[in-house]
Structure formats: C-alpha cells, structure tokens
Design a protein around this motif. Structure first.
Motif, PDB file in Angstrom:
ATOM      1  N   THR A  16      11.882   3.360  -3.528  1.00 42.34           N
ATOM      2  CA  THR A  16      10.956   4.476  -3.647  1.00 42.34           C
ATOM      3  C   THR A  16      11.747   5.746  -3.368  1.00 42.34           C
ATOM      4  OG1 THR A  16      10.301   4.430  -1.318  1.00 42.34           O
ATOM      5  CG2 THR A  16       8.999   3.106  -2.854  1.00 42.34           C
ATOM      6  N   ILE A  17      11.344   6.809  -3.986  1.00 40.74           N
ATOM      7  CA  ILE A  17      12.005   8.087  -3.745  1.00 40.74           C
ATOM      8  C   ILE A  17      10.949   9.141  -3.435  1.00 40.74           C
ATOM      9  CG2 ILE A  17      13.977   7.578  -5.227  1.00 40.74           C
ATOM     10  CD1 ILE A  17      12.672   9.467  -7.313  1.00 40.74           C
ATOM     11  N   ILE A  18      11.380  10.153  -2.756  1.00 39.00           N
ATOM     12  CA  ILE A  18      10.534  11.319  -2.525  1.00 39.00           C
ATOM     13  C   ILE A  18      11.304  12.512  -3.073  1.00 39.00           C
ATOM     14  CG2 ILE A  18       9.455  12.806  -0.813  1.00 39.00           C
ATOM     15  CD1 ILE A  18       9.161  10.306   0.968  1.00 39.00           C
ATOM     16  N   LYS A  23       5.436  18.951  -4.030  1.00 39.35           N
ATOM     17  CA  LYS A  23       4.502  19.905  -3.427  1.00 39.35           C
ATOM     18  C   LYS A  23       3.919  19.345  -2.137  1.00 39.35           C
ATOM     19  CE  LYS A  23       3.204  22.270  -7.641  1.00 39.35           C
ATOM     20  NZ  LYS A  23       2.130  22.689  -8.525  1.00 39.35           N
ATOM     21  N   ASN A  24       3.779  18.026  -2.086  1.00 38.46           N
ATOM     22  CA  ASN A  24       3.195  17.381  -0.912  1.00 38.46           C
ATOM     23  C   ASN A  24       4.089  16.245  -0.427  1.00 38.46           C
ATOM     24  OD1 ASN A  24       0.599  18.843  -0.898  1.00 38.46           O
ATOM     25  ND2 ASN A  24       0.358  17.858  -2.888  1.00 38.46           N
ATOM     26  N   PRO A  25       5.251  16.568   0.141  1.00 40.22           N
ATOM     27  CA  PRO A  25       6.174  15.498   0.534  1.00 40.22           C
ATOM     28  C   PRO A  25       5.578  14.569   1.596  1.00 40.22           C
ATOM     29  CG  PRO A  25       6.900  17.606   1.420  1.00 40.22           C
ATOM     30  CD  PRO A  25       5.766  17.887   0.484  1.00 40.22           C
ATOM     31  N   ASN A  26       4.677  15.073   2.416  1.00 37.01           N
ATOM     32  CA  ASN A  26       4.074  14.203   3.424  1.00 37.01           C
ATOM     33  C   ASN A  26       3.144  13.173   2.787  1.00 37.01           C
ATOM     34  OD1 ASN A  26       5.453  15.340   5.578  1.00 37.01           O
ATOM     35  ND2 ASN A  26       3.935  16.949   5.828  1.00 37.01           N
ATOM     36  N   LEU A  30       3.467   9.150   3.202  1.00 33.03           N
ATOM     37  CA  LEU A  30       2.349   8.258   3.518  1.00 33.03           C
ATOM     38  C   LEU A  30       2.227   7.141   2.481  1.00 33.03           C
ATOM     39  CD1 LEU A  30      -0.348  10.825   4.712  1.00 33.03           C
ATOM     40  CD2 LEU A  30       0.836   9.097   6.103  1.00 33.03           C
ATOM     41  N   THR A  31       2.485   7.485   1.222  1.00 33.24           N
ATOM     42  CA  THR A  31       2.449   6.458   0.173  1.00 33.24           C
ATOM     43  C   THR A  31       3.523   5.417   0.424  1.00 33.24           C
ATOM     44  OG1 THR A  31       1.601   8.043  -1.428  1.00 33.24           O
ATOM     45  CG2 THR A  31       2.667   6.068  -2.308  1.00 33.24           C
ATOM     46  N   ARG A  32       4.715   5.856   0.768  1.00 34.14           N
ATOM     47  CA  ARG A  32       5.800   4.926   1.077  1.00 34.14           C
ATOM     48  C   ARG A  32       5.426   4.060   2.283  1.00 34.14           C
ATOM     49  NH1 ARG A  32      11.532   7.324   2.077  1.00 34.14           N
ATOM     50  NH2 ARG A  32      11.582   7.393  -0.169  1.00 34.14           N
ATOM     51  N   GLU A  33       4.852   4.674   3.275  1.00 35.30           N
ATOM     52  CA  GLU A  33       4.422   3.932   4.460  1.00 35.30           C
ATOM     53  C   GLU A  33       3.428   2.836   4.075  1.00 35.30           C
ATOM     54  OE1 GLU A  33       4.634   3.290   8.586  1.00 35.30           O
ATOM     55  OE2 GLU A  33       5.769   4.729   7.405  1.00 35.30           O
ATOM     56  N   TYR A  34       2.499   3.183   3.175  1.00 32.94           N
ATOM     57  CA  TYR A  34       1.522   2.195   2.706  1.00 32.94           C
ATOM     58  C   TYR A  34       2.213   1.053   1.964  1.00 32.94           C
ATOM     59  CZ  TYR A  34      -1.945  -0.157  -0.079  1.00 32.94           C
ATOM     60  OH  TYR A  34      -2.701  -1.138  -0.675  1.00 32.94           O
ATOM     61  N   ILE A  35       3.142   1.372   1.082  1.00 35.12           N
ATOM     62  CA  ILE A  35       3.824   0.346   0.289  1.00 35.12           C
ATOM     63  C   ILE A  35       4.462  -0.704   1.185  1.00 35.12           C
ATOM     64  CG2 ILE A  35       5.827  -0.064  -1.225  1.00 35.12           C
ATOM     65  CD1 ILE A  35       5.091   2.623  -2.600  1.00 35.12           C
ATOM     66  N   GLY A  40      -0.118  -2.847   1.724  1.00 33.83           N
ATOM     67  CA  GLY A  40       0.630  -2.464   0.525  1.00 33.83           C
ATOM     68  C   GLY A  40       1.435  -3.617  -0.047  1.00 33.83           C
ATOM     69  N   GLN A  41       2.054  -4.392   0.817  1.00 35.80           N
ATOM     70  CA  GLN A  41       2.829  -5.557   0.366  1.00 35.80           C
ATOM     71  C   GLN A  41       1.898  -6.596  -0.262  1.00 35.80           C
ATOM     72  OE1 GLN A  41       6.664  -6.206   1.133  1.00 35.80           O
ATOM     73  NE2 GLN A  41       6.109  -4.165   0.429  1.00 35.80           N
ATOM     74  N   THR A  42       0.719  -6.773   0.314  1.00 34.99           N
ATOM     75  CA  THR A  42      -0.267  -7.695  -0.253  1.00 34.99           C
ATOM     76  C   THR A  42      -0.713  -7.193  -1.619  1.00 34.99           C
ATOM     77  OG1 THR A  42      -0.999  -8.385   1.938  1.00 34.99           O
ATOM     78  CG2 THR A  42      -2.521  -8.772   0.107  1.00 34.99           C
ATOM     79  N   ASN A  43      -0.883  -5.903  -1.757  1.00 34.71           N
ATOM     80  CA  ASN A  43      -1.271  -5.326  -3.043  1.00 34.71           C
ATOM     81  C   ASN A  43      -0.199  -5.580  -4.100  1.00 34.71           C
ATOM     82  OD1 ASN A  43      -3.184  -3.805  -4.587  1.00 34.71           O
ATOM     83  ND2 ASN A  43      -1.773  -2.079  -4.498  1.00 34.71           N
ATOM     84  N   LEU A  44       1.064  -5.451  -3.732  1.00 33.87           N
ATOM     85  CA  LEU A  44       2.148  -5.763  -4.670  1.00 33.87           C
ATOM     86  C   LEU A  44       2.085  -7.227  -5.093  1.00 33.87           C
ATOM     87  CD1 LEU A  44       5.135  -3.853  -3.053  1.00 33.87           C
ATOM     88  CD2 LEU A  44       4.031  -3.327  -5.217  1.00 33.87           C
TER      89      LEU A  44
END
Length: 105
Positions: A16-18, A23-26, A30-35, A40-44
C-alpha cells in the motif's frame, strides 16, 4: 479449481502507498490500518486473497473455505530477485495466451 503446482511456485506480497500529496493523508493511514486489521484481512480473504496475516487470524468457516489449504504453500518461495521478476513477468500474458488459452478451445 485453483491449485499451486506441487513442484513449487513463487509468491509476492501486496503493498500500500500513501501519496505524499494526498489531500487527506490521515484518511489513507486509517485505510492502511484497516487493511492490516483482523477485519480488513478477513475482508481480503472474502475476495479470495490470502491475507498476509492468515496464520494469525480466526477466519469464519465460510471465508476459510475460500482459501487454499496451507499445505499447498509448502513449496512456495518469495520472489528473491525483483529485477528478474519484473523482466520475466512482462512476458507472462503472451505465454499464457500461447500455452494455456489455446488448450482451452
């Protein structure tokens, strides 16, 4: 049916990259944190992707059933030479068409 060849295969992770100009790096953080969270892992895994943290998750049975058994990963090794992989992977679509698709007709 999806199987890993018994004589072995290669595996690579995902990344993943940021964007530093986001405009909204935070929000991206948070998206990376979820992944990487259990959810997030279950969703994958629901999408048939093997979670990077698969061994550390308690996946629901219906999700577990979508993943390949761990035994199939015994002869899978990580890509060790990124430059060689980059070079050879470019030819895979053509080889797939020539060696696999023709057999499906």
């Amino acid at each position: 049916v999806v199987l890993i060849p018994s004589d072995g295969s290669v595996i690579s992770g995902y990344t993943t990259i940021i964007n530093k100009y986001a405009k909204n790096p935070n929000a991206a953080k948070l998206t990376r944190e979820y992944i990487f969270s259990d959810a997030g892992q279950t969703n994958l895994a629901r999408g048939n992707a093997r979670p990077i943290r698969a061994e550390h998750l308690q996946l629901p049975e219906d999700v577990k059933a979508k993943l390949l058994p761990n035994e199939q990963y015994k002869k899978v090794t990580p890509i060790k030479d990124a430059d060689a992989w980059e070079k050879t992977s470019k030819g895979l679509p053509q080889k797939w068409n020539e060696e696999v698709i023709v057999e499906m007709k």
